[in-house]
Design a protein around this motif. Structure first.
Motif: not given
Length: 66
Positions: A7-9, A32-34, A38-39
């Motif tokens: 959460g810090k960028g 590709s992302v699961s 959270p990304a």
């Protein structure tokens, strides 16, 4: 993972620099992302579009040139 750095960028900054460097040579990028990563929100926030999905992952695309 190191929760104190979330959460810090940092991820956004790194990804934006990577995309800027890639834009010199490439017109677009994909990844590709699961589904449970959270990304996924980060990628959507900076303009990646969903192209395809399976039961476990999403393929995303971003144009690097206007």
């Amino acid at each position: 993972m190191l929760p104190e750095y979330r959460g810090k960028g940092i991820g956004t900054t790194l990804l934006m620099h990577l995309l800027q460097a890639a834009s010199v040579e490439y017109k677009s990028v994909s990844l590709s992302v699961s589904l449970d990563n959270p990304a996924l929100r980060l990628y959507e926030r900076i303009g990646f579009q969903r192209l395809d999905a399976s039961d476990t992952s999403i393929t995303m695309f971003k144009s690097l040139r206007a």
